[in-house]
Each structure stands twice: as C-alpha cells, then as structure tokens.
Design a protein around this motif. Structure first.
Motif, PDB file in Angstrom:
ATOM      1  N   ILE A 131     -24.331  45.058   2.109  1.00 62.32           N
ATOM      2  CA  ILE A 131     -23.289  45.343   1.045  1.00 62.32           C
ATOM      3  C   ILE A 131     -21.994  45.360   1.494  1.00 62.32           C
ATOM      4  O   ILE A 131     -21.808  45.870   2.209  1.00 62.32           O
ATOM      5  CB  ILE A 131     -23.711  47.217   0.481  1.00 62.32           C
ATOM      6  N   ASP A 132     -21.187  44.383   0.702  1.00 59.19           N
ATOM      7  CA  ASP A 132     -19.685  44.104   1.951  1.00 59.19           C
ATOM      8  C   ASP A 132     -18.869  43.818   0.224  1.00 59.19           C
ATOM      9  O   ASP A 132     -19.314  43.323  -0.758  1.00 59.19           O
ATOM     10  CB  ASP A 132     -19.210  42.557   2.672  1.00 59.19           C
ATOM     11  N   LYS A 133     -18.205  44.938   0.617  1.00 59.72           N
ATOM     12  CA  LYS A 133     -17.376  45.276  -0.951  1.00 59.72           C
ATOM     13  C   LYS A 133     -15.998  44.038  -0.716  1.00 59.72           C
ATOM     14  O   LYS A 133     -15.628  43.373  -1.996  1.00 59.72           O
ATOM     15  CB  LYS A 133     -16.839  46.744  -1.454  1.00 59.72           C
ATOM     16  N   ASP A 134     -15.957  43.135   0.224  1.00 55.62           N
ATOM     17  CA  ASP A 134     -14.631  42.630   0.483  1.00 55.62           C
ATOM     18  C   ASP A 134     -14.949  42.048   0.254  1.00 55.62           C
ATOM     19  O   ASP A 134     -14.011  40.413  -0.158  1.00 55.62           O
ATOM     20  CB  ASP A 134     -13.602  42.938   1.582  1.00 55.62           C
ATOM     21  N   GLY A 135     -16.147  40.698   0.509  1.00 50.89           N
ATOM     22  CA  GLY A 135     -16.221  38.915   0.691  1.00 50.89           C
ATOM     23  C   GLY A 135     -15.862  38.211   1.781  1.00 50.89           C
ATOM     24  O   GLY A 135     -15.781  37.478   1.581  1.00 50.89           O
ATOM     25  N   LYS A 136     -15.507  38.710   2.430  1.00 47.71           N
ATOM     26  CA  LYS A 136     -14.520  39.037   3.838  1.00 47.71           C
ATOM     27  C   LYS A 136     -15.113  39.093   5.311  1.00 47.71           C
ATOM     28  O   LYS A 136     -15.901  39.417   5.056  1.00 47.71           O
ATOM     29  CB  LYS A 136     -13.159  38.970   3.989  1.00 47.71           C
ATOM     30  N   GLN A 137     -16.384  38.349   6.089  1.00 48.40           N
ATOM     31  CA  GLN A 137     -17.180  37.814   7.337  1.00 48.40           C
ATOM     32  C   GLN A 137     -16.634  37.098   8.247  1.00 48.40           C
ATOM     33  O   GLN A 137     -15.994  35.291   7.372  1.00 48.40           O
ATOM     34  CB  GLN A 137     -18.433  37.739   7.123  1.00 48.40           C
ATOM     35  N   SER A 138     -16.677  37.417   9.226  1.00 47.60           N
ATOM     36  CA  SER A 138     -16.182  36.440  10.496  1.00 47.60           C
ATOM     37  C   SER A 138     -17.447  36.574  11.669  1.00 47.60           C
ATOM     38  O   SER A 138     -18.225  37.630  11.524  1.00 47.60           O
ATOM     39  CB  SER A 138     -15.130  37.108  11.512  1.00 47.60           C
ATOM     40  N   HIS A 139     -18.340  34.723  12.095  1.00 44.87           N
ATOM     41  CA  HIS A 139     -19.037  35.599  12.929  1.00 44.87           C
ATOM     42  C   HIS A 139     -18.490  34.203  13.949  1.00 44.87           C
ATOM     43  O   HIS A 139     -17.801  32.984  13.524  1.00 44.87           O
ATOM     44  CB  HIS A 139     -20.104  34.697  11.904  1.00 44.87           C
ATOM     45  N   VAL A 165     -25.038  33.237   0.584  1.00 46.36           N
ATOM     46  CA  VAL A 165     -23.802  34.382   0.752  1.00 46.36           C
ATOM     47  C   VAL A 165     -24.365  34.276  -0.451  1.00 46.36           C
ATOM     48  O   VAL A 165     -24.368  33.580  -1.336  1.00 46.36           O
ATOM     49  CB  VAL A 165     -22.088  33.788   0.600  1.00 46.36           C
ATOM     50  N   LYS A 166     -24.435  35.762  -1.016  1.00 41.50           N
ATOM     51  CA  LYS A 166     -24.794  36.214  -2.469  1.00 41.50           C
ATOM     52  C   LYS A 166     -23.484  37.019  -3.214  1.00 41.50           C
ATOM     53  O   LYS A 166     -23.437  38.134  -2.668  1.00 41.50           O
ATOM     54  CB  LYS A 166     -26.683  36.963  -2.257  1.00 41.50           C
ATOM     55  N   VAL A 167     -23.365  37.018  -4.538  1.00 46.51           N
ATOM     56  CA  VAL A 167     -22.748  38.001  -5.068  1.00 46.51           C
ATOM     57  C   VAL A 167     -23.798  38.497  -5.847  1.00 46.51           C
ATOM     58  O   VAL A 167     -24.003  37.614  -6.527  1.00 46.51           O
ATOM     59  CB  VAL A 167     -21.801  37.194  -5.571  1.00 46.51           C
ATOM     60  N   VAL A 168     -23.524  39.740  -6.172  1.00 47.81           N
ATOM     61  CA  VAL A 168     -23.957  40.456  -7.007  1.00 47.81           C
ATOM     62  C   VAL A 168     -23.185  41.541  -7.655  1.00 47.81           C
ATOM     63  O   VAL A 168     -22.112  42.255  -7.607  1.00 47.81           O
ATOM     64  CB  VAL A 168     -25.155  42.005  -6.026  1.00 47.81           C
ATOM     65  N   ASP A 169     -22.855  41.142  -9.094  1.00 50.53           N
ATOM     66  CA  ASP A 169     -22.471  41.882 -10.561  1.00 50.53           C
ATOM     67  C   ASP A 169     -22.797  43.166 -10.747  1.00 50.53           C
ATOM     68  O   ASP A 169     -23.910  43.403 -10.378  1.00 50.53           O
ATOM     69  CB  ASP A 169     -21.941  40.522 -10.932  1.00 50.53           C
ATOM     70  N   ALA A 225     -18.426  41.489 -15.988  1.00 51.64           N
ATOM     71  CA  ALA A 225     -18.721  42.727 -15.468  1.00 51.64           C
ATOM     72  C   ALA A 225     -17.944  43.189 -14.634  1.00 51.64           C
ATOM     73  O   ALA A 225     -18.136  44.681 -13.738  1.00 51.64           O
ATOM     74  CB  ALA A 225     -20.436  42.580 -15.546  1.00 51.64           C
ATOM     75  N   GLY A 226     -17.471  42.552 -13.902  1.00 49.06           N
ATOM     76  CA  GLY A 226     -17.177  42.667 -12.213  1.00 49.06           C
ATOM     77  C   GLY A 226     -17.745  42.733 -11.053  1.00 49.06           C
ATOM     78  O   GLY A 226     -19.178  42.410 -11.359  1.00 49.06           O
ATOM     79  N   ILE A 227     -17.857  42.894  -9.595  1.00 51.49           N
ATOM     80  CA  ILE A 227     -18.597  42.506  -8.789  1.00 51.49           C
ATOM     81  C   ILE A 227     -18.483  43.540  -8.165  1.00 51.49           C
ATOM     82  O   ILE A 227     -17.780  44.381  -8.302  1.00 51.49           O
ATOM     83  CB  ILE A 227     -17.426  41.419  -7.858  1.00 51.49           C
ATOM     84  N   GLU A 228     -19.423  43.498  -8.025  1.00 50.93           N
ATOM     85  CA  GLU A 228     -20.339  44.823  -7.182  1.00 50.93           C
ATOM     86  C   GLU A 228     -20.848  44.616  -5.887  1.00 50.93           C
ATOM     87  O   GLU A 228     -19.994  45.429  -4.586  1.00 50.93           O
ATOM     88  CB  GLU A 228     -22.205  45.311  -7.174  1.00 50.93           C
ATOM     89  N   PHE A 229     -21.053  43.472  -5.065  1.00 45.41           N
ATOM     90  CA  PHE A 229     -21.330  43.218  -3.075  1.00 45.41           C
ATOM     91  C   PHE A 229     -21.343  41.960  -3.073  1.00 45.41           C
ATOM     92  O   PHE A 229     -21.902  40.907  -3.789  1.00 45.41           O
ATOM     93  CB  PHE A 229     -21.715  43.656  -3.136  1.00 45.41           C
ATOM     94  N   TYR A 230     -21.211  41.624  -1.702  1.00 44.28           N
ATOM     95  CA  TYR A 230     -21.641  40.056  -1.363  1.00 44.28           C
ATOM     96  C   TYR A 230     -22.430  40.129  -0.168  1.00 44.28           C
ATOM     97  O   TYR A 230     -22.423  41.605   0.179  1.00 44.28           O
ATOM     98  CB  TYR A 230     -20.165  39.640  -0.512  1.00 44.28           C
ATOM     99  N   ALA A 231     -23.312  39.768  -0.303  1.00 49.20           N
ATOM    100  CA  ALA A 231     -24.515  39.784   0.955  1.00 49.20           C
ATOM    101  C   ALA A 231     -24.335  38.716   2.289  1.00 49.20           C
ATOM    102  O   ALA A 231     -24.664  37.062   1.169  1.00 49.20           O
ATOM    103  CB  ALA A 231     -26.242  40.582  -0.283  1.00 49.20           C
ATOM    104  N   TRP A 232     -24.856  39.039   2.402  1.00 45.70           N
ATOM    105  CA  TRP A 232     -24.481  37.225   4.065  1.00 45.70           C
ATOM    106  C   TRP A 232     -25.927  36.876   4.841  1.00 45.70           C
ATOM    107  O   TRP A 232     -26.194  38.264   4.834  1.00 45.70           O
ATOM    108  CB  TRP A 232     -23.563  37.795   4.557  1.00 45.70           C
ATOM    109  N   ASP A 233     -26.659  36.019   4.874  1.00 44.84           N
ATOM    110  CA  ASP A 233     -27.223  35.455   5.280  1.00 44.84           C
ATOM    111  C   ASP A 233     -27.043  34.399   6.570  1.00 44.84           C
ATOM    112  O   ASP A 233     -26.993  33.594   6.148  1.00 44.84           O
ATOM    113  CB  ASP A 233     -28.293  35.135   4.811  1.00 44.84           C
ATOM    114  N   PHE A 234     -26.776  35.133   7.588  1.00 42.38           N
ATOM    115  CA  PHE A 234     -25.963  33.720   8.664  1.00 42.38           C
ATOM    116  C   PHE A 234     -26.975  33.043   9.197  1.00 42.38           C
ATOM    117  O   PHE A 234     -26.451  32.062  10.135  1.00 42.38           O
ATOM    118  CB  PHE A 234     -25.443  34.371   9.793  1.00 42.38           C
ATOM    119  N   ALA A 235     -28.011  33.495   8.768  1.00 44.61           N
ATOM    120  CA  ALA A 235     -29.232  32.887   9.501  1.00 44.61           C
ATOM    121  C   ALA A 235     -30.745  32.231   8.359  1.00 44.61           C
ATOM    122  O   ALA A 235     -31.524  32.376   8.516  1.00 44.61           O
ATOM    123  CB  ALA A 235     -30.222  33.429  10.408  1.00 44.61           C
TER     124      ALA A 235
END
Length: 165
Positions: A120-128, A139-143, A97-107
């Motif tokens: 809402i992270d459209k690229d799937g790339k984060q630095s922490h 990390v959650k991906v939503v299609d 279906a294609g990827i809509e967004f990624y979400a991140w929980d760093f705690a």
C-alpha cells in the motif's frame, strides 16, 4: 425507425399527440451505443416529422466502471557506494473514482503473477537499488472502486540505465 413512431403512438396516442404538439420527446431509445445511422434517423424524424426521440446510452443511466489509467516514469539517481544503481519510480494513476493506492513488485515474473513487495503506497513514488542485470518491475494501481491496472517495466542495468519495450 418508423416502427418506433408507431409504437410510441400506439402506446398512448393522446400523450403522443400532446408531446408532439409541445415539441417534447415522444419516445426514448436506450442502448449501449448508437451508430451514425440511428443518430441521423432521429435527426430526420425531428426535422421532417416533428418527432423528438431521445437517444440515451446505458452509461448515462448506470455509469460503467472503467479501469484506472497508469503511467510509470523513472529517474536514475546514480550509483551508491556499493555500486548499486538507485532508480526512482513515479507512478501516476487516473480514475474518475480516485486512486486508493499503488502496489509494487520489484521481482515480477509473469508465470508467478503479481506478488507485491510494497503493498500500500499512497504516493506512487518508490526508490529501489539494482545491481547489474535485467529486471521486471510491476506496478499496480487500485482505484476507490477496487478496479486496477498493471504496468510492467523491463529494466536493464549495466553501467547505464535504459528502458526497453
């Protein structure tokens, strides 16, 4: 399977005979899946009795939604001037279906559930940046169908970084 032969013939004998003579399907069986025995019996009916029966899975008629696949990798970007370790996370999702967004929980804490730090992270790339210690990152991906997958990373930071689990 012989009862299928009888049911098809009884339903419309004339059409049954026409289809059999024209080497067309005389019946259709719809199921979620077919075992080896069913497939072999349909092949036998075709080869021995000149009866063609189509096996159609439900998924061929109605696509069954599948959760997206999620892979997360990371790179150690080193220490900053405050002795915090910077980690780059790269999430890769796969979905028909294609990827809509990624979400991140760093705690992330399992007992509290997923609480997005970044929604809402459209690229799937984060630095922490992390101080020394143990952390769980989710990390959650939503299609595009709204289906999701979750990946939990156990991270231990102490002079060097390694992934556990």
């Amino acid at each position: 399977m012989n009862h299928i032969f009888l049911v098809c013939k009884r339903f419309d004998g004339k059409k049954f005979e026409e289809n059999q003579a024209a080497k067309k399907s005389v019946g259709i069986i719809i199921a979620f899946s077919f075992n080896k025995g069913a497939i072999q019996e349909v092949a036998r009916l075709k080869n021995q009795d000149n009866l063609i029966i189509e096996l159609i899975t439900v998924e061929q008629i109605i696509p069954i939604a599948k959760k997206p696949k999620l892979t997360v990798t990371f790179n150690d970007l080193g220490l900053d001037n405050k002795e915090l370790r910077e980690i780059e996370f790269i999430a890769t999702g796969e979905s028909d279906a294609g990827i809509e967004f990624y979400a991140w929980d760093f705690a992330y804490q399992a007992e509290n559930g997923f609480k997005a730090t970044i929604m809402i992270d459209k690229d799937g790339k984060q630095s922490h940046k992390f101080k020394t210690g143990s952390f769980q990152i989710a990390v959650k991906v939503v299609d595009n169908d709204g289906l999701e997958s979750l990946e939990i990373i156990d991270l231990k930071v102490n002079g060097e970084i390694k992934r556990e689990g």
